[in-house]
Each structure stands twice: as C-alpha cells, then as structure tokens.
Design an enzyme around this catalytic site. Structure first.
Site, PDB file in Angstrom:
ATOM      1  N   GLU A   1      32.681  13.564 -25.984  1.00  0.00           N
ATOM      2  CA  GLU A   1      31.505  12.880 -25.408  1.00  0.00           C
ATOM      3  C   GLU A   1      30.772  13.736 -24.385  1.00  0.00           C
ATOM      4  O   GLU A   1      29.553  13.646 -24.255  1.00  0.00           O
ATOM      5  CB  GLU A   1      31.930  11.548 -24.767  1.00  0.00           C
ATOM      6  CG  GLU A   1      32.319  10.460 -25.761  1.00  0.00           C
ATOM      7  CD  GLU A   1      33.791  10.485 -26.148  1.00  0.00           C
ATOM      8  OE1 GLU A   1      34.484  11.479 -25.851  1.00  0.00           O
ATOM      9  OE2 GLU A   1      34.240   9.502 -26.757  1.00  0.00           O
TER      10      GLU A   1
ATOM     11  N   GLY B   1      35.027   7.846 -30.186  1.00  0.00           N
ATOM     12  CA  GLY B   1      35.485   6.496 -30.469  1.00  0.00           C
ATOM     13  C   GLY B   1      36.527   6.436 -31.579  1.00  0.00           C
ATOM     14  O   GLY B   1      37.333   5.506 -31.618  1.00  0.00           O
TER      15      GLY B   1
ATOM     16  N   ALA C   1      31.769   6.869 -32.198  1.00  0.00           N
ATOM     17  CA  ALA C   1      30.715   5.865 -32.197  1.00  0.00           C
ATOM     18  C   ALA C   1      29.514   6.478 -32.905  1.00  0.00           C
ATOM     19  O   ALA C   1      29.425   7.701 -33.050  1.00  0.00           O
ATOM     20  CB  ALA C   1      30.370   5.477 -30.764  1.00  0.00           C
TER      21      ALA C   1
ATOM     22  N   GLU D   1      39.673   7.110 -29.830  1.00  0.00           N
ATOM     23  CA  GLU D   1      39.977   5.936 -29.005  1.00  0.00           C
ATOM     24  C   GLU D   1      40.494   4.774 -29.847  1.00  0.00           C
ATOM     25  O   GLU D   1      41.403   4.052 -29.438  1.00  0.00           O
ATOM     26  CB  GLU D   1      38.713   5.521 -28.232  1.00  0.00           C
ATOM     27  CG  GLU D   1      38.325   6.576 -27.200  1.00  0.00           C
ATOM     28  CD  GLU D   1      36.962   6.336 -26.596  1.00  0.00           C
ATOM     29  OE1 GLU D   1      35.967   6.363 -27.366  1.00  0.00           O
ATOM     30  OE2 GLU D   1      36.865   6.122 -25.389  1.00  0.00           O
TER      31      GLU D   1
HETATM   32  N1  CAA Z   1      27.597   9.344 -35.394  1.00  0.00           N
HETATM   33  C1  CAA Z   1      26.640   9.327 -36.350  1.00  0.00           C
HETATM   34  N2  CAA Z   1      26.655  10.151 -37.433  1.00  0.00           N
HETATM   35  C2  CAA Z   1      27.683  11.027 -37.529  1.00  0.00           C
HETATM   36  C3  CAA Z   1      28.695  11.102 -36.559  1.00  0.00           C
HETATM   37  C4  CAA Z   1      28.631  10.205 -35.450  1.00  0.00           C
HETATM   38  N3  CAA Z   1      29.555  10.159 -34.489  1.00  0.00           N
HETATM   39  N4  CAA Z   1      29.548  12.071 -36.919  1.00  0.00           N
HETATM   40  C5  CAA Z   1      29.099  12.589 -38.081  1.00  0.00           C
HETATM   41  N5  CAA Z   1      27.967  11.958 -38.451  1.00  0.00           N
HETATM   42  C6  CAA Z   1      27.136  12.210 -39.641  1.00  0.00           C
HETATM   43  C7  CAA Z   1      26.338  13.493 -39.492  1.00  0.00           C
HETATM   44  O1  CAA Z   1      25.184  13.255 -38.727  1.00  0.00           O
HETATM   45  C8  CAA Z   1      26.063  13.844 -40.929  1.00  0.00           C
HETATM   46  O2  CAA Z   1      25.006  13.031 -41.394  1.00  0.00           O
HETATM   47  P1  CAA Z   1      23.770  13.672 -42.222  1.00  0.00           P
HETATM   48  O3  CAA Z   1      24.425  14.155 -43.500  1.00  0.00           O
HETATM   49  O4  CAA Z   1      22.852  12.528 -42.407  1.00  0.00           O
HETATM   50  O5  CAA Z   1      23.246  14.791 -41.387  1.00  0.00           O
HETATM   51  C9  CAA Z   1      27.335  13.393 -41.643  1.00  0.00           C
HETATM   52  O6  CAA Z   1      27.976  12.456 -40.765  1.00  0.00           O
HETATM   53  C10 CAA Z   1      28.303  14.519 -41.931  1.00  0.00           C
HETATM   54  O7  CAA Z   1      28.554  15.203 -40.694  1.00  0.00           O
HETATM   55  P2  CAA Z   1      28.428  16.780 -40.526  1.00  0.00           P
HETATM   56  O8  CAA Z   1      27.412  17.323 -41.463  1.00  0.00           O
HETATM   57  O9  CAA Z   1      28.227  17.067 -39.073  1.00  0.00           O
HETATM   58  O10 CAA Z   1      29.872  17.243 -41.003  1.00  0.00           O
HETATM   59  P3  CAA Z   1      30.705  18.543 -40.541  1.00  0.00           P
HETATM   60  O11 CAA Z   1      31.889  18.582 -41.423  1.00  0.00           O
HETATM   61  O12 CAA Z   1      29.806  19.719 -40.442  1.00  0.00           O
HETATM   62  O13 CAA Z   1      31.175  18.199 -39.029  1.00  0.00           O
HETATM   63  C11 CAA Z   1      32.108  16.838 -37.252  1.00  0.00           C
HETATM   64  C12 CAA Z   1      32.071  17.174 -38.769  1.00  0.00           C
HETATM   65  C13 CAA Z   1      32.683  17.993 -36.463  1.00  0.00           C
HETATM   66  C14 CAA Z   1      32.978  15.600 -37.092  1.00  0.00           C
HETATM   67  C15 CAA Z   1      30.657  16.556 -36.756  1.00  0.00           C
HETATM   68  O14 CAA Z   1      30.053  15.604 -37.611  1.00  0.00           O
HETATM   69  C16 CAA Z   1      30.589  15.993 -35.369  1.00  0.00           C
HETATM   70  O15 CAA Z   1      30.714  16.723 -34.394  1.00  0.00           O
HETATM   71  N6  CAA Z   1      30.375  14.661 -35.227  1.00  0.00           N
HETATM   72  C17 CAA Z   1      30.210  14.020 -33.947  1.00  0.00           C
HETATM   73  C18 CAA Z   1      31.522  13.865 -33.214  1.00  0.00           C
HETATM   74  C19 CAA Z   1      31.296  13.214 -31.859  1.00  0.00           C
HETATM   75  O16 CAA Z   1      30.643  13.752 -30.992  1.00  0.00           O
HETATM   76  N7  CAA Z   1      31.886  12.014 -31.652  1.00  0.00           N
HETATM   77  C20 CAA Z   1      31.791  11.306 -30.413  1.00  0.00           C
HETATM   78  C21 CAA Z   1      30.702  10.292 -30.493  1.00  0.00           C
HETATM   79  S1  CAA Z   1      30.388   9.532 -28.908  1.00  0.00           S
HETATM   80  C22 CAA Z   1      31.502   8.269 -28.791  1.00  0.00           C
HETATM   81  O17 CAA Z   1      32.329   8.088 -29.630  1.00  0.00           O
HETATM   82  C23 CAA Z   1      31.345   7.374 -27.571  1.00  0.00           C
HETATM   83  C24 CAA Z   1      32.562   6.512 -27.299  1.00  0.00           C
HETATM   84  O18 CAA Z   1      33.451   6.947 -26.606  1.00  0.00           O
HETATM   85  C25 CAA Z   1      32.654   5.177 -27.790  1.00  0.00           C
END
Ligand code: CAA
Length: 261
Positions: free
Chosen positions: A134, A111, A67, A114
């Site tokens: 999460e 998400g 998400a 999921e």
């Molecule tokens: N939401 C918003 N933006 C996101 C995102 C997310 N879930 N995941 C990645 N991005 C964005 C980053 O913020 C970044 O944007 P900027 O360039 O503007 O900073 C861009 O995508 C590229 O990401 P990274 O620079 O972090 O790329 P990376 O290769 O270093 O890392 C990753 C990749 C490990 C996937 C890392 O991006 C990450 O940990 N993302 C979040 C994963 C996460 O926690 N997901 C769960 C979300 S909560 C949820 O989903 C609730 C639910 O159950 C419904």
C-alpha cells in the site's frame, strides 16, 4: 444457490464448503461486490448443517491482488469514512464461527494478504507472493494488515515490510509463522487444504467451535485472562454430549460417533 459473479461456491468433500475467488481479469482484486458475495457465501456456509469447515482459495496465479485500486482511486475521505469502507471485510472474522482455511497460491497482496491473515489456518505454495504494498500507492494497509501481520511476524519484520512494501514468499511466510505449511504445487496445496478441512469437519462441531474461539481470544486478551477464558470454556464442554462420547469411545477403543451436541 445464488448466482455469483465473482466467486465459485461448492461442497467438494463431506462437511467441507469451498469458496474460490474468481475474478481472473483483475487477479481477484477485491472489489466491493466481490466482498459482498464472499460475505453472503460465508453466511450461507455458517448456517448450513452440511458444512463444518470452509476452504477459501483463489487461482494458481492469484489468491487476491488486493483491494480494487481502480474502485478506490476516486474515493474521498467523506465517502470512505461515512460508508466505513473496508469494515465489512471483517464480517469474516466476527460472523464466522466455523474454521476457515485459506489456501494461497500466487499473489496475496495488500487486502489479499490481509484476507489470508484473517483465516484460521493458512496454507500456501512455497512460491506464493505475499506483501503489503500500500505504501507504494500513497496509503497504508486498511483491512487489519498492520495489526495482524505485526502479531504474526513481530514488529521488526512487520515494520520493514509495511514501510518498504517489499513482498515475501510463501517459504518465508511459513518460516515466520504466518503460514502453517507450504507446498510445492498448487494441486498439492488444494489437496492438503481439503484434507485438513475434512479432518476438522470429522470432529464434534461443539468442540471445534470452542477451540477456534479460545485460540482467537489469545490475540485479544492478556495471558492470564486468556488462560482463565480457556478454562471456563473447557469446563463448559463437560456439559456437552460429545465430551462424554469422545472419552467413552477412547476408553472402549472405538471410533467416536459425534452427536454435535
Ligand atoms: N486492483 C485493481 N486491479 C488490479 C489489481 C488491484 N489491486 N491488481 C491487479 N489488477 C489488474 C491490473 O490492473 C490488470 O488489469 P488490466 O489487464 O485491465 O490492465 C490485471 O489485473 C492484471 O494485472 P497485471 O497486468 O498488473 O499483472 P502482472 O502479472 O504484471 O502483475 C501484480 C501482477 C504484481 C499483482 C500487479 O497486478 C500489482 O502490483 N497489483 C497491485 C497490487 C497492490 O498494490 N495491492 C494492494 C492494493 S491496496 C489495498 O489492498 C488496500 C487495503 O489494504 C485494503
């Protein structure tokens, strides 16, 4: 066709509709407008006479990174609750009667994991990166992860994954029964997913919809009720044209020409 901002929609093979998540700058983070587009494209494919199976994929780097954290960060309880935040994600499982194949490469987190778990058939690359992180954000899975992942891998593994936020590979996903098959490369993954979609699209639409329906019932019903439900639907198919077509073709050693009725 509508002009989408976050997805690409195509019909790459006979009977196959494809939706490619396309928000590369955010690794396909599933913001609300993206989900709205996804639901709209799925509804279009559901009602399309030329589409019988649907492929959902992302990029080689990311299926979906979850998400949209930046969208969620300021949400209040009241906003999330009164708008039933995330509920519309499940349209995919309730409105879609045609089979959905997810092809997962790269990140399928939160998400994104999921969403993949909602698909009827999940293919992935061996190196795909699944997980429910999460807990690291001070929250929990909100699109069915605690329920679907637990049904798929069992409580022991699901509890460990959800409490630690540790990710798991595509290889593990296959070993644990989350994914049906894994592939070495993104190209092989997409080709195999398209082939499977095409195979399914080559069968009777009536039988395919019934098959999906009864397998999904197994996730909700106790065994005895599920077996009874299956038998009722099996009996009902004797009322279809395609049961006659299929069995007659077998007896005559011919290829079945489905009527989809
Ligand atoms: N939401 C918003 N933006 C996101 C995102 C997310 N879930 N995941 C990645 N991005 C964005 C980053 O913020 C970044 O944007 P900027 O360039 O503007 O900073 C861009 O995508 C590229 O990401 P990274 O620079 O972090 O790329 P990376 O290769 O270093 O890392 C990753 C990749 C490990 C996937 C890392 O991006 C990450 O940990 N993302 C979040 C994963 C996460 O926690 N997901 C769960 C979300 S909560 C949820 O989903 C609730 C639910 O159950 C419904």
């Amino acid at each position: 066709a509508p002009n989408y901002e976050y997805i690409i929609v195509s019909e790459p093979r006979p009977g196959v509709g494809q939706i490619t998540l396309n928000r590369p700058k955010a690794l396909n983070a599933l913001c609300t407008p993206l989900i709205t587009e996804l639901n709209s494209a799925l509804r279009q494919f559901q009602s399309s006479p030329t589409v019988s199976a649907i492929l959902l994929t992302g990029s080689e780097r990311a299926f979906a990174a979850g998400a949209d954290i930046k969208e969620m960060a300021p949400l209040t309880f009241a906003e999330a609750y009164t708008n039933s935040f995330i509920e519309s994600w499940s349209d995919l499982t309730t409105a879609l009667k045609k089979p959905l194949i997810a092809a997962v490469s790269g990140h399928a987190l939160g998400g994104g994991c999921e969403l993949a778990l909602m698909a009827d058939v999940l293919y992935c690359t061996a190196k795909a990166n699944f997980g429910q992180p999460e807990i690291k954000l001070g929250t929990i899975p909100g699109a069915g992860g605690s329920q679907r992942l637990t049904r798929a891998v069992g409580k022991a593994k699901a509890m460990e994954l959800i409490l630690t936020g540790k990710s798991f590979s595509g290889e593990e996903a296959e070993k644990w029964g989350v994914a049906a098959r894994t592939f070495e490369s993104y190209d092989e993954l997409i080709e195999a997913a398209l082939k499977t979609a095409e195979t399914i699209a080559g069968y009777s639409k009536v039988a395919v919809q019934a098959a999906k329906e009864v397998v999904n019932k197994s996730q909700d019903l106790p065994l005895r009720d599920g077996v009874e439900y299956e038998r009722r639907v099996f009996h009902a198919l004797f009322g279809s044209q395609d049961q006659k077509v299929g069995m007659k073709a077998f007896a005559e050693k011919k290829k079945a020409e489905w009527t989809h009725s």
